[in-house]
Design a protein around this motif. Structure first.
Motif, short mmCIF file in Angstrom:
data_model
loop_
_atom_site.label_atom_id
_atom_site.label_comp_id
_atom_site.label_asym_id
_atom_site.label_seq_id
_atom_site.Cartn_x
_atom_site.Cartn_y
_atom_site.Cartn_z
N GLU A 73 0.72 -1.08 0.15
CA GLU A 73 0.08 -0.10 -0.06
C GLU A 73 0.68 1.05 -0.05
O GLU A 73 0.44 2.18 -0.72
CB GLU A 73 -0.90 -0.21 1.18
N ALA A 74 1.76 1.12 0.98
CA ALA A 74 2.84 2.58 1.03
C ALA A 74 3.42 2.67 -0.25
O ALA A 74 3.57 3.88 -0.85
CB ALA A 74 3.80 2.19 2.05
N ARG A 134 2.41 1.82 -3.36
CA ARG A 134 1.55 2.24 -4.30
C ARG A 134 1.47 3.55 -4.29
O ARG A 134 1.26 4.48 -5.16
CB ARG A 134 0.14 1.53 -4.31
N GLU A 135 1.20 4.28 -2.96
CA GLU A 135 0.77 5.63 -2.75
C GLU A 135 2.32 6.40 -3.19
O GLU A 135 2.10 7.55 -3.74
CB GLU A 135 0.76 5.86 -1.37
N ALA A 165 2.29 6.61 -6.84
CA ALA A 165 1.49 7.59 -7.67
C ALA A 165 1.62 8.88 -7.52
O ALA A 165 1.65 9.78 -8.26
CB ALA A 165 0.01 7.40 -6.91
N GLU A 166 2.37 9.29 -6.31
CA GLU A 166 2.74 10.70 -6.13
C GLU A 166 4.07 10.98 -6.83
O GLU A 166 4.05 12.20 -7.48
CB GLU A 166 3.17 10.73 -4.57
#
Length: 240
Positions: free
Chosen positions: A218-219, A221-222, A225-226
């Motif tokens: 999850e980390a 992926r974030e 994205a950024e």
């Protein structure tokens, strides 16, 4: 100073009809992130780790069935060995590329990249990190993302993921070192630093042995994205 004075003469090449599987092994064995694709004695394209991930692995294609001519970046942007380093930098910025194969009399003799220390020294202190350098980090994080998927699949099958986990740790460490170097040398932008802190947290957790698969996925992926959003903004600024 001329391109021939700073270029690397260690060039890894493969024929256009070679498979992605062959190319991936060659890149692994030679410890390089790209190779120049040849048609006989003529360089015609370039393939990077990013191409392997986004055009083959992400599409669930079998590496042995895909040829380099199907995924290589064309047309190949090259530069003459007698050109100046400033011309090489300007060409990289104009074309949005990170690697320039070097030709002398039409023959491939070397390659220069944005990672070359002398190239980097042309960028002013505390300036924004440009898109090509950010994409170097993105490449590493894409590999880390794939390794996390491999870890998950291996765990689901009841096997040990130790090999993939070790690779993941190395990739995350390298991404952190790269981001740290860029942060110290170039960027004070808040958006960049937020991404840097995310990568640093992944690195610290790996060093402390505090690894949680789903949390890590999850980390990551974030962060990706950024990072992609920042790359898009930097590319727009560099071409405007």
């Amino acid at each position: 100073m001329k391109v021939k004075d700073i270029m690397s003469k260690s060039i890894v090449t493969a024929e256009v009809d070679a498979s992605v599987e062959v190319a991936a092994r060659l890149m692994r064995d030679k410890n390089v992130g790209s190779l120049v694709v040849m048609k006989g004695s003529v360089p015609v394209g370039i393939v990077t780790e990013r191409d392997l991930i986004t055009k083959v692995l992400a599409e669930n294609k079998k590496p042995s069935d895909v040829l380099l001519k199907d995924i290589m970046s064309v047309p190949l942007i090259t530069i003459d060995a007698e050109s100046s380093v400033s011309e090489a930098i300007e060409l990289m910025r104009e074309k949005g590329v990170r690697r320039l194969p070097v030709l002398e009399g039409g023959k491939l003799v070397g390659i220069v990249t944005v990672r070359e220390p002398f190239i980097r020294s042309f960028y002013p202190e505390r300036a924004h990190v440009n898109a090509p350098l950010l994409e170097e980090v993105e490449d590493m994080l894409l590999i880390a993302e794939r390794l996390l998927e491999n870890i998950g699949s291996t765990l689901s099958s009841g096997k040990s993921p130790d090999e993939y986990y070790k690779e993941y740790l190395e990739v995350i460490k390298e991404a952190y070192r790269e981001m740290k170097g860029l942060a110290v040398r170039y960027d004070e932008d808040e958006e960049f630093y937020r991404i840097f802190k995310g990568v640093r947290e992944l690195y610290v957790n790996s060093e402390l042995g505090d690894f949680r698969l789903e949390r890590g996925k999850e980390a990551l992926r974030e962060i990706l994205a950024e990072l992609r959003n920042l790359i898009r903004k930097r590319r727009q600024a560099e071409t405007s």
